[in-house]
Design an enzyme around this catalytic site. Structure first.
Site, PDB file in Angstrom:
ATOM      1  N   SER A  11      43.301  30.150  35.291  1.00  0.00           N
ATOM      2  CA  SER A  11      44.528  30.466  36.019  1.00  0.00           C
ATOM      3  C   SER A  11      45.430  29.246  36.041  1.00  0.00           C
ATOM      4  O   SER A  11      44.954  28.105  35.993  1.00  0.00           O
ATOM      5  CB  SER A  11      44.198  30.877  37.454  1.00  0.00           C
ATOM      6  OG  SER A  11      45.384  31.148  38.150  1.00  0.00           O
ATOM      7  N   LYS A  16      45.779  30.161  43.903  1.00  0.00           N
ATOM      8  CA  LYS A  16      44.510  30.798  43.551  1.00  0.00           C
ATOM      9  C   LYS A  16      43.458  29.759  43.204  1.00  0.00           C
ATOM     10  O   LYS A  16      42.311  29.863  43.620  1.00  0.00           O
ATOM     11  CB  LYS A  16      44.718  31.618  42.269  1.00  0.00           C
ATOM     12  CG  LYS A  16      45.061  33.028  42.472  1.00  0.00           C
ATOM     13  CD  LYS A  16      44.930  33.638  41.093  1.00  0.00           C
ATOM     14  CE  LYS A  16      45.768  34.834  40.933  1.00  0.00           C
ATOM     15  NZ  LYS A  16      45.705  35.350  39.562  1.00  0.00           N
ATOM     16  N   ASP A  72      42.475  38.391  38.453  1.00  0.00           N
ATOM     17  CA  ASP A  72      43.770  39.078  38.444  1.00  0.00           C
ATOM     18  C   ASP A  72      43.869  39.795  39.772  1.00  0.00           C
ATOM     19  O   ASP A  72      42.921  40.470  40.201  1.00  0.00           O
ATOM     20  CB  ASP A  72      43.927  40.053  37.276  1.00  0.00           C
ATOM     21  CG  ASP A  72      45.409  40.367  37.071  1.00  0.00           C
ATOM     22  OD1 ASP A  72      46.172  39.418  36.795  1.00  0.00           O
ATOM     23  OD2 ASP A  72      45.818  41.527  37.227  1.00  0.00           O
ATOM     24  N   PHE A 154      49.354  31.395  50.202  1.00  0.00           N
ATOM     25  CA  PHE A 154      50.330  31.395  49.103  1.00  0.00           C
ATOM     26  C   PHE A 154      50.821  32.827  48.899  1.00  0.00           C
ATOM     27  O   PHE A 154      50.381  33.759  49.591  1.00  0.00           O
ATOM     28  CB  PHE A 154      49.704  30.836  47.811  1.00  0.00           C
ATOM     29  CG  PHE A 154      48.646  31.725  47.195  1.00  0.00           C
ATOM     30  CD1 PHE A 154      47.361  31.753  47.693  1.00  0.00           C
ATOM     31  CD2 PHE A 154      48.951  32.571  46.119  1.00  0.00           C
ATOM     32  CE1 PHE A 154      46.384  32.580  47.135  1.00  0.00           C
ATOM     33  CE2 PHE A 154      47.991  33.397  45.553  1.00  0.00           C
ATOM     34  CZ  PHE A 154      46.705  33.397  46.071  1.00  0.00           C
ATOM     35  N   ASP A 157      51.054  36.063  51.465  1.00  0.00           N
ATOM     36  CA  ASP A 157      50.237  35.900  52.682  1.00  0.00           C
ATOM     37  C   ASP A 157      51.036  36.050  53.984  1.00  0.00           C
ATOM     38  O   ASP A 157      50.538  36.672  54.930  1.00  0.00           O
ATOM     39  CB  ASP A 157      49.515  34.545  52.666  1.00  0.00           C
ATOM     40  CG  ASP A 157      48.246  34.587  51.832  1.00  0.00           C
ATOM     41  OD1 ASP A 157      47.772  35.702  51.524  1.00  0.00           O
ATOM     42  OD2 ASP A 157      47.728  33.518  51.477  1.00  0.00           O
ATOM     43  N   HIS A 182      40.326  39.760  49.623  1.00  0.00           N
ATOM     44  CA  HIS A 182      39.987  40.403  48.354  1.00  0.00           C
ATOM     45  C   HIS A 182      39.282  39.409  47.423  1.00  0.00           C
ATOM     46  O   HIS A 182      38.265  39.714  46.830  1.00  0.00           O
ATOM     47  CB  HIS A 182      41.273  40.950  47.710  1.00  0.00           C
ATOM     48  CG  HIS A 182      42.408  39.961  47.669  1.00  0.00           C
ATOM     49  ND1 HIS A 182      42.760  39.178  48.739  1.00  0.00           N
ATOM     50  CD2 HIS A 182      43.273  39.602  46.673  1.00  0.00           C
ATOM     51  CE1 HIS A 182      43.776  38.398  48.415  1.00  0.00           C
ATOM     52  NE2 HIS A 182      44.104  38.635  47.167  1.00  0.00           N
TER      53      HIS A 182
HETATM   54  P1  IMP Z   1      48.313  37.208  38.832  1.00  0.00           P
HETATM   55  O1  IMP Z   1      46.926  37.686  39.207  1.00  0.00           O
HETATM   56  O2  IMP Z   1      48.317  35.836  38.253  1.00  0.00           O
HETATM   57  O3  IMP Z   1      49.043  38.230  38.064  1.00  0.00           O
HETATM   58  O4  IMP Z   1      49.123  36.992  40.189  1.00  0.00           O
HETATM   59  C1  IMP Z   1      48.909  37.809  41.290  1.00  0.00           C
HETATM   60  C2  IMP Z   1      50.000  37.601  42.314  1.00  0.00           C
HETATM   61  O5  IMP Z   1      49.636  38.414  43.443  1.00  0.00           O
HETATM   62  C3  IMP Z   1      50.104  36.194  42.846  1.00  0.00           C
HETATM   63  O6  IMP Z   1      51.070  35.440  42.189  1.00  0.00           O
HETATM   64  C4  IMP Z   1      50.498  36.417  44.296  1.00  0.00           C
HETATM   65  O7  IMP Z   1      51.867  36.571  44.401  1.00  0.00           O
HETATM   66  C5  IMP Z   1      49.864  37.742  44.638  1.00  0.00           C
HETATM   67  N1  IMP Z   1      48.580  37.459  45.306  1.00  0.00           N
HETATM   68  C6  IMP Z   1      47.331  37.586  44.784  1.00  0.00           C
HETATM   69  N2  IMP Z   1      46.408  37.198  45.681  1.00  0.00           N
HETATM   70  C7  IMP Z   1      47.095  36.807  46.772  1.00  0.00           C
HETATM   71  C8  IMP Z   1      46.681  36.272  48.022  1.00  0.00           C
HETATM   72  O8  IMP Z   1      45.509  36.040  48.316  1.00  0.00           O
HETATM   73  N3  IMP Z   1      47.682  36.027  48.888  1.00  0.00           N
HETATM   74  C9  IMP Z   1      48.996  36.254  48.617  1.00  0.00           C
HETATM   75  N4  IMP Z   1      49.431  36.714  47.468  1.00  0.00           N
HETATM   76  C10 IMP Z   1      48.475  36.984  46.543  1.00  0.00           C
END
Ligand code: IMP
Length: 197
Positions: A11, A16, A72, A154, A157, A182
């Site tokens: 990532s 994350k 993801d 982030f 949240d 999650h």
């Molecule tokens: P990706 O998995 O890189 O496509 O990004 C998922 C996106 O979902 C992140 O950039 C966040 O904006 C949102 N996201 C995923 N997990 C969280 C979390 O734990 N808190 C807040 N936003 C999240």
């Protein structure tokens, strides 16, 4: 528990990576991020969390020759028929999540729906350089707050209130969030798998 010496976190998302680093800290596994190995960001061409998670883990495990852990994840909102979902990162204008949350609150208001239910989903994939890949899914159900609150965490949240709480993830410590999130739930399944080997 030490199943491998080194693991790549597939990532480029700093929030994350920080959470995953914290979860991995108690285990004797040396880990590094894709950026530290100068590995490219993998384009998310899939339409499901699982597809994108597998794609990132397998691509970077092959590229690095190391076991690779990808995540993801995204936010699925009832009033928006499950959006932004797999497009959660791209939904925020210029990846500015403060603007992304404003847009989300505006869209929910304009939808006319009174349903503020939502969930965060996370699919973690652990891939080996030979393409063997295992997936683990975690979810947390909750509600979208009326307004942003809290500065922790982030992404989205500050607008997500998990069921059983009266505060947004923006007010959770990293340890507290990992117990219900999650990502924490997907990680617990991954650990259960690794200890069963
Ligand atoms: P990706 O998995 O890189 O496509 O990004 C998922 C996106 O979902 C992140 O950039 C966040 O904006 C949102 N996201 C995923 N997990 C969280 C979390 O734990 N808190 C807040 N936003 C999240």
């Amino acid at each position: 528990m030490k199943k491998f010496n080194k693991l790549v976190i597939a990532s480029h998302n700093k929030g994350k990576i920080a959470e995953i680093r914290e979860m991995l800290a108690p285990f004797e596994i040396e880990f590094c991020s894709a950026a530290e190995l100068n590995l490219p960001d993998v384009e998310e061409t899939g339409t499901t969390f699982e597809e994108n998670s597998r794609l990132k883990a397998i691509t970077l495990a092959k590229a690095s020759g190391l076991p690779c852990l990808a995540d993801d994840s995204g936010l699925c909102v009832n009033a928006l028929n499950g959006r932004p979902g797999v497009y959660s990162a791209r939904y925020a204008p210029n990846r500015d999540f403060d603007k992304g949350m404003d847009l989300l609150l505006k869209e929910i208001a304009e939808s006319g729906s009174t349903d503020r239910g939502a969930y965060f989903a996370c699919v973690m994939s652990l891939a080996m350089p030979n393409e063997d890949c295992k997936v683990f899914e975690g979810r947390v159900e909750g509600q979208i707050a009326i307004e942003k609150s809290g500065s922790g965490g982030f992404g989205y949240d500050p607008v997500f209130i998990p069921d059983g709480y009266d505060k947004t993830f923006g007010h959770f410590s990293a340890e507290e969030k990992a117990l219900v999130s999650h990502r924490g739930r997907a990680f617990a399944k991954l650990m259960e798998y690794l200890t069963s080997l």
